[in-house]
Design a protein around this motif. Sequence first.
Motif, PDB file in Angstrom:
ATOM      1  N   VAL A  24     -24.338  30.921  33.067  1.00  0.00           N
ATOM      2  CA  VAL A  24     -22.727  31.016  33.009  1.00  0.00           C
ATOM      3  C   VAL A  24     -22.331  31.598  34.410  1.00  0.00           C
ATOM      4  N   VAL A  25     -21.521  30.999  34.871  1.00  0.00           N
ATOM      5  CA  VAL A  25     -20.883  31.438  36.082  1.00  0.00           C
ATOM      6  C   VAL A  25     -19.421  32.045  35.805  1.00  0.00           C
ATOM      7  N   ALA A  26     -19.024  33.094  36.276  1.00  0.00           N
ATOM      8  CA  ALA A  26     -17.749  33.830  36.037  1.00  0.00           C
ATOM      9  C   ALA A  26     -17.446  34.797  37.291  1.00  0.00           C
ATOM     10  N   HIS A  27     -15.989  35.017  37.146  1.00  0.00           N
ATOM     11  CA  HIS A  27     -15.548  35.765  38.133  1.00  0.00           C
ATOM     12  C   HIS A  27     -15.565  37.292  37.712  1.00  0.00           C
ATOM     13  N   TYR A  28     -15.754  38.304  38.415  1.00  0.00           N
ATOM     14  CA  TYR A  28     -15.956  39.668  38.094  1.00  0.00           C
ATOM     15  C   TYR A  28     -14.664  40.614  38.886  1.00  0.00           C
ATOM     16  N   GLU A  29     -13.956  40.104  39.644  1.00  0.00           N
ATOM     17  CA  GLU A  29     -12.961  41.013  40.359  1.00  0.00           C
ATOM     18  C   GLU A  29     -12.232  41.859  39.547  1.00  0.00           C
ATOM     19  N   GLY A  30     -12.218  43.206  40.071  1.00  0.00           N
ATOM     20  CA  GLY A  30     -11.586  44.116  39.375  1.00  0.00           C
ATOM     21  C   GLY A  30     -12.374  44.894  38.217  1.00  0.00           C
ATOM     22  N   MET A  31     -13.786  44.466  38.248  1.00  0.00           N
ATOM     23  CA  MET A  31     -14.568  45.165  37.046  1.00  0.00           C
ATOM     24  C   MET A  31     -15.062  46.357  37.746  1.00  0.00           C
ATOM     25  N   THR A  32     -15.208  47.570  36.924  1.00  0.00           N
ATOM     26  CA  THR A  32     -15.675  48.722  37.397  1.00  0.00           C
ATOM     27  C   THR A  32     -17.288  48.674  37.303  1.00  0.00           C
ATOM     28  N   VAL A  33     -18.099  49.435  38.007  1.00  0.00           N
ATOM     29  CA  VAL A  33     -19.497  49.847  37.849  1.00  0.00           C
ATOM     30  C   VAL A  33     -19.976  49.790  36.839  1.00  0.00           C
ATOM     31  N   ALA A  34     -19.117  50.675  35.716  1.00  0.00           N
ATOM     32  CA  ALA A  34     -19.359  50.876  34.430  1.00  0.00           C
ATOM     33  C   ALA A  34     -19.380  49.642  33.362  1.00  0.00           C
ATOM     34  N   GLN A  35     -18.350  48.833  33.691  1.00  0.00           N
ATOM     35  CA  GLN A  35     -18.145  47.683  32.977  1.00  0.00           C
ATOM     36  C   GLN A  35     -19.283  46.718  33.503  1.00  0.00           C
ATOM     37  N   MET A  36     -19.844  46.629  34.594  1.00  0.00           N
ATOM     38  CA  MET A  36     -20.822  45.644  34.998  1.00  0.00           C
ATOM     39  C   MET A  36     -21.993  46.204  34.378  1.00  0.00           C
ATOM     40  N   VAL A  92     -22.986  35.976  24.718  1.00  0.00           N
ATOM     41  CA  VAL A  92     -22.586  37.711  25.479  1.00  0.00           C
ATOM     42  C   VAL A  92     -21.419  37.427  26.218  1.00  0.00           C
ATOM     43  N   SER A  93     -21.519  36.355  27.133  1.00  0.00           N
ATOM     44  CA  SER A  93     -20.420  36.348  28.130  1.00  0.00           C
ATOM     45  C   SER A  93     -19.006  35.899  27.521  1.00  0.00           C
ATOM     46  N   GLU A  94     -19.231  34.973  26.469  1.00  0.00           N
ATOM     47  CA  GLU A  94     -17.818  34.750  25.925  1.00  0.00           C
ATOM     48  C   GLU A  94     -17.327  35.939  25.003  1.00  0.00           C
ATOM     49  N   ALA A  95     -18.240  36.942  24.351  1.00  0.00           N
ATOM     50  CA  ALA A  95     -17.826  37.978  23.765  1.00  0.00           C
ATOM     51  C   ALA A  95     -17.437  39.063  24.824  1.00  0.00           C
ATOM     52  N   TYR A  96     -18.061  39.203  25.956  1.00  0.00           N
ATOM     53  CA  TYR A  96     -17.605  39.879  26.885  1.00  0.00           C
ATOM     54  C   TYR A  96     -16.308  39.721  27.552  1.00  0.00           C
ATOM     55  N   ALA A  97     -16.133  38.352  27.604  1.00  0.00           N
ATOM     56  CA  ALA A  97     -14.717  37.878  28.176  1.00  0.00           C
ATOM     57  C   ALA A  97     -13.545  38.156  27.397  1.00  0.00           C
ATOM     58  N   LYS A  98     -13.810  38.245  25.997  1.00  0.00           N
ATOM     59  CA  LYS A  98     -12.669  38.305  25.076  1.00  0.00           C
ATOM     60  C   LYS A  98     -12.209  40.187  25.221  1.00  0.00           C
ATOM     61  N   THR A  99     -13.114  40.940  25.644  1.00  0.00           N
ATOM     62  CA  THR A  99     -12.758  42.329  25.673  1.00  0.00           C
ATOM     63  C   THR A  99     -12.397  42.838  27.101  1.00  0.00           C
ATOM     64  N   ASN A 100     -12.761  42.024  27.995  1.00  0.00           N
ATOM     65  CA  ASN A 100     -12.336  42.428  29.597  1.00  0.00           C
ATOM     66  C   ASN A 100     -11.790  41.400  30.215  1.00  0.00           C
ATOM     67  N   GLU A 101     -10.527  41.555  30.523  1.00  0.00           N
ATOM     68  CA  GLU A 101      -9.598  40.536  31.146  1.00  0.00           C
ATOM     69  C   GLU A 101     -10.141  40.167  32.712  1.00  0.00           C
ATOM     70  N   ASN A 102     -10.965  41.204  33.040  1.00  0.00           N
ATOM     71  CA  ASN A 102     -11.580  40.745  34.482  1.00  0.00           C
ATOM     72  C   ASN A 102     -12.463  39.842  34.787  1.00  0.00           C
ATOM     73  N   PHE A 103     -13.134  39.850  33.657  1.00  0.00           N
ATOM     74  CA  PHE A 103     -14.414  38.907  33.454  1.00  0.00           C
ATOM     75  C   PHE A 103     -13.730  37.465  33.141  1.00  0.00           C
ATOM     76  N   VAL A 104     -13.735  36.845  33.995  1.00  0.00           N
ATOM     77  CA  VAL A 104     -13.306  35.364  33.596  1.00  0.00           C
ATOM     78  C   VAL A 104     -14.539  34.285  33.773  1.00  0.00           C
ATOM     79  N   ILE A 105     -14.819  33.672  32.514  1.00  0.00           N
ATOM     80  CA  ILE A 105     -15.790  32.532  32.937  1.00  0.00           C
ATOM     81  C   ILE A 105     -15.117  31.138  33.510  1.00  0.00           C
ATOM     82  N   LEU A 106     -16.001  30.600  34.305  1.00  0.00           N
ATOM     83  CA  LEU A 106     -15.338  29.488  35.040  1.00  0.00           C
ATOM     84  C   LEU A 106     -16.176  28.347  34.591  1.00  0.00           C
ATOM     85  N   GLY A 107     -17.473  28.427  34.176  1.00  0.00           N
ATOM     86  CA  GLY A 107     -18.075  27.451  33.540  1.00  0.00           C
ATOM     87  C   GLY A 107     -19.622  27.973  33.951  1.00  0.00           C
TER      88      GLY A 107
END
Length: 171
Positions: A24-36, A92-107
């Motif tokens: 899964v490829v996603a953008h993670y711009e704006g995520m903190t180290v703790a979120q990652m 996991v990616s889909e569930a995480y994207a729902k709770t964190n708007e900085n994690f955006v799934i591209l495909g």
Amino acid sequence: MDRAQKEKLVEELGQIFESSGVVVVAHYEGMTVAQMQDLRGKMREVNGSVRVAKNTLAKIALEGKPSAKMADLLTGMTVLAYSEDPVAAAKVSEAYAKTNENFVILGGAMGGEVLDTAGVKAVASMPSREELIAQIVSCIGAPASNIAGAIGAPAQNIAGILSTIEDKAAA
């Protein structure tokens, strides 16, 4: 990073693209180290991993692979989430994207098939390997328990009849 390190990284990424059930490829711009770290921990729970790599190196690693068309997704700050289980990383990616708007799934990619965002959501909605195994085992076990019940039923009926006769005789 020197040339040898880059070559090693390209080789590792190539191995990821070949051996993973889903990437899964996603953008993670704006995520903190703790979120990652939280995302990495959730991926580890399902035997998956998260990898941040330079897009140019990832594109080189994709050359000649079945999922080479996925290179179009590698723009901006991207992260790769992958697992051997064809469903786990997508879930996991889909569930995480729902709770964190900085994690955006591209495909992503599943084998040779390149997935868009809707494709990743579709894969995430599929049952996991463990769930499928449990369903198959229950399907296999159900006829056996029905046979055992059918074999035991006559004996149980006879015991019930004898018990009724005994109760009538005692009365």
